[in-house]
Structures are given as structure tokens and as C-alpha cells.
Design an enzyme around this catalytic site. Structure first.
Site: not given
Length: 439
Positions: A68-71, A142, A144, A161, A193
């Protein structure tokens, strides 16, 4: 020619000049874009005037892969995170918010993690551009990594990103593998960590973090060399990525493939082409115009086969897990049955004991009568012994009285008589006294 036609031709000339399309006064070399659509872009590529193509990609090109996209309202990833009550969805991807509460990102990461999605026809078209030596670079927002799934080498891609290819501790900066982070996500745990207990996150750029240095290094040389910019499936909201569309020269053609008009694309102002619709459909159409339809289909079929193989493996694994679960259930049922048998046996033993006790109670009167006779004899013996003991003090008292009387009698006898009978009386007296002593 009528005056009206002259005016029309003059307007057409002005429009062609504004668009850089050439015309009567233009030559073939001066023409930048024959039409502001896919046909004009295809002609540009076929004629060899687009040899350094840059693609800019957003989440819209991955929607058909199942990501799915974000918006998008209702289906976008941001809508799934509304329960965390933040003023803007972007807050969930701010590094400060992540440090305070990493859980929302871990929820999202589980849905986006690479390995469960295949590349789309749009990704495959970029692969074709690369294979034919026409792709200068793919700049993607993206995370992904589907560009890699499609077969683009890392050198041809700039993940503006970041992505899931590696992970890093946010405190001590120790690097970690993707598998390390994924193991924590799959176990529904917060990844920390091993050295400093700091939060570990994939190398994805959050709000409040700098973009990778490679992004800034390459854009300085890539965009001045670009002769065709293709923008696909992005809202062009997030900067500095959104500003890249301004880095090509004013006469460099740009193609926008998106569901809605974004940015400053305007065919009336510059050589822009617009396709407002589905990215995959546009990619297939452009490939057909370029004569690459069969090659594109081969790549798409390979992705479909890989997806089917992955689904078959997932189904096989699910069956195996189902069989293992069924065995566990069978074992559990066997244990339950064994426990039930033990309970039945225990109940049978208890019932047998109850019956034995009942039979013993039924036989009690006869045995109890014999026991009572014995108890009576014992009681009589004890009573006799008690009476004998009770009579002992009475006999002792009688002996003492008799001894006292004899002493008094001797005191009353004359002295001569006492001397004559003293030996005998004394002996008797001694005997009495001895007897008294015994008493």
C-alpha cells in the site's frame, strides 16, 4: 490565405515555440517533443535523442505489488497507524518519535519487509531501459527495494530515503544485518543493540535525519547530463526529493505518469508530457510503442513465476506447519486420553475401596460381639485388682490397732511376769513387730 488563418498559424507558431515543439521555423534538431504524451516520448527515445534517462519513483509504482502507498485514505499505510493518535502521519517516521516509541514503525516494517513482494511492470520497464543502456539512474523514494528485485544493480539506483538492505544502532552506530532486525520484528520484539541496548533500525531515512551522502553526490553530475526525466507514482511532497524535477534544463523533456497532476508539470510552459493514470498500464503502452512489448512481458512473466514459486513455498510451509500442528494436537489428544484412563482407573480403585469398606461394615456385628465378651472379662479382672488394692490400706490399719493393744497389755503386767515371759512375749512381740513391720 484569409486573415483568420494567418492569425491561427501565428498562434500555433507561438505555441510550438513555447513548447519547444518546432514548426515551420524549426528544424528536426530543434524539436524537443513532438507531442505531450507517450507517443512523443517514444519518438524521442526511438530517434536516439534520449540516451541519459533519469527515473524518479514514488510509492505509486509499488501498489500493484501489494504494497500500500502512504496517503490513500482507508488503504494507505498512514491510515493503518491512526490508532497511535499523532497530529500528522509523518510524525510516526520522525526520528524523535521513533526514539520515544519504536513500536509503530516495527508494526509498519513487518508489512513492508522485502522478500514478500515482486517487481511490477513499471519496475521491469526501468530494467529494460537499463539493459538497453538508456537509464542513467533511478532515484527512488521507496524503501521496498523492488528495483533490485526487478534486476537493477545497486549502482543504477539511488535509494533517496534508504531501504532495508542494512540496519544500524541509533546510538553507537554499530552496523547490523537485515536478518538481525527482521528476527526481532518477526518475534514482535523491539530490536536493540547487543552492545549498548540502543534502538536498532534499518537504514531508512526518517524525518529529522540526513539523506544519504550518495544522493547528494550523484545528483550533481546526473541531472546536468539528463536528456529525459520520467517521474512515476509520486506526490512530489517530500523535499529535497521533490525538488529534483527542477534540476533538469528548461528544454529537457519531462514525463509525468501519475494518477493526478503534481509538481509544476505544464505542457504549455515547457516540453512536458502527461499520463494521468495507472503506472503499469502506461509502462506497458510505452514498451509497445518502443517495440519492447515481448521483452517486457518476459520480465513480467519471470516476476509472476517467482511470485507463484514463493506462494507455493509458502503454501508448502503452511502445510508442513499445519501437519506439525496436527501432530501436536494428536499428541495432546493422546495425553488427554491417557489422563482420562488414569482418572477412570483411579475412580475404579476408589469404588473398589468403598465397596470393601461397605462389606467390612456389614460383618462388624458378629466380630464386635466376640470382642465385647473379651472386653467384659478384662473389665472384671481389672475390677478385682482394683478392689484388692483398695482393701490393702484397711488391713494395714487393723494390724496397727492390734499392735497397739498388745503394747498396752504388756505395760499392765507385773514386772516379774514380764521377766518370766519376756523372752517368749518378747519373741512374740518381736514377731508382731516384725509382722507389723511387714504390714
Amino acid at each position: 490565405m484569409p486573415a483568420g488563418d494567418d492569425d491561427t498559424e501565428e498562434i500555433a507558431e507561438l505555441l510550438r515555440a513555447r513548447l519547444g515543439l518546432g514548426g515551420k521555423a524549426g528544424t528536426e534538431e530543434e524539436r524537443l517533443l513532438s507531442s505531450p504524451d507517450l507517443a512523443g516520448i517514444a519518438e524521442l527515445i526511438i530517434t536516439g535523442r534520449a540516451k541519459n534517462i533519469i527515473c524518479m519513483c514514488g510509492a505509486g509504482i509499488s501498489v500493484s505489488a501489494g504494497i500500500p502507498d502512504f496517503r490513500t485514505p482507508g488503504t494507505g499505510l498512514f491510515s493503518k497507524l491512526e490508532k497511535y493518535n499523532v497530529s500528522t502521519p509523518e510524525q510516526l517516521f520522525h526520528i524523535d518519535y521513533f526514539r520515544r516509541d519504536p513500536q509503530p514503525f516495527h508494526v509498519l516494517a513487518k508489512e513492508l519487509f522485502p522478500g514478500q513482494f515482486q517487481a511490477t511492470p513499471t519496475h521491469c520497464l526501468m530494467r529494460l531501459l537499463h539493459d538497453k543502456g538508456l537509464l542513467l539512474r533511478c532515484y527512488t523514494q521507496n524503501i521496498d527495494s523492488l528495483e533490485s528485485v526487478a534486476g537493477l544493480p545497486n549502482t543504477a539506483t539511488v535509494a533517496a530515503h534508504g531501504n532495508f538492505d542494512a540496519a544500524t544502532c541509533t546510538d553507537c552506530r554499530r552496523p547490523y544485518s537485515t536478518e538481525f532486525f527482521k528476527a526481532a520484528v518477526d518475534a514482535n520484539k523491539i530490536c536493540r543493540c547487543e552492545e549498548c541496548e540502543g534502538l536498532v533500525k534499518p537504514d531508512i531515512v526518517f524525518y529529522g535525519e540526513d539523506l544519504p551522502a550518495r544522493f547528494f553526490q550523484l545528483l550533481k553530475t546526473d541531472f546536468p547530463s539528463c536528456d529525459l526525466l520520467i517521474v512515476l507514482g509520486t506526490s512530489l511532497i517530500v523535499h529535497p526529493f521533490a525538488g529534483l524535477i527542477h534540476r533538469v534544463g528548461p528544454k529537457v523533456p519531462r514525463l509525468l505518469i501519475n494518477r493526478e497532476l503534481v509538481g509544476n508539470f505544464d505542457p504549455l510552459q515547457r516540453p512536458d508530457a502527461l499520463v494521468l493514470g495507472d503506472c503499469d498500464a502506461a509502462a506497458a503502452s510505452l514498451a509497445a510503442m518502443l517495440g519492447w512489448e515481448v521483452e517486457l512481458q518476459v520480465l513480467v512473466d519471470a516476476q509472476t513465476a517467482a511470485k507463484q514459486k514463493g506462494q507455493a513455498q509458502a503454501q508448502a510451509q503452511a502445510k508442513q506447519e499445519g501437519r506439525a500442528q496436527a501432530q501436536v494436537q494428536v499428541q495432546a489428544q493422546a495425553q488427554e486420553q491417557a489422563q482420562e484412563q488414569v482418572q477412570v482407573q483411579t475412580q475404579a480403585q476408589v469404588q473398589a475401596q468403598v465397596r470393601a469398606q461397605a462389606q467390612a461394615r456389614e460383618q462388624e456385628p458378629e466380630g464386635q460381639a466376640a470382642g465385647n465378651q473379651d472386653e467384659t472379662v478384662q473389665a472384671q479382672e481389672l475390677e478385682g485388682q482394683a478392689q484388692a488394692k483398695a482393701q490393702e490400706p484397711e488391713g494395714q490399719a487393723h494390724a496397727l490397732v492390734q499392735a497397739k493393744q498388745e503394747v498396752q497389755a504388756q505395760a499392765a503386767v507385773p514386772e516379774g511376769q514380764v521377766k518370766d515371759g519376756g523372752g517368749e512375749d518378747g519373741g512374740d512381740g518381736g514377731g508382731e513387730r516384725e509382722g507389723g513391720g511387714k504390714a
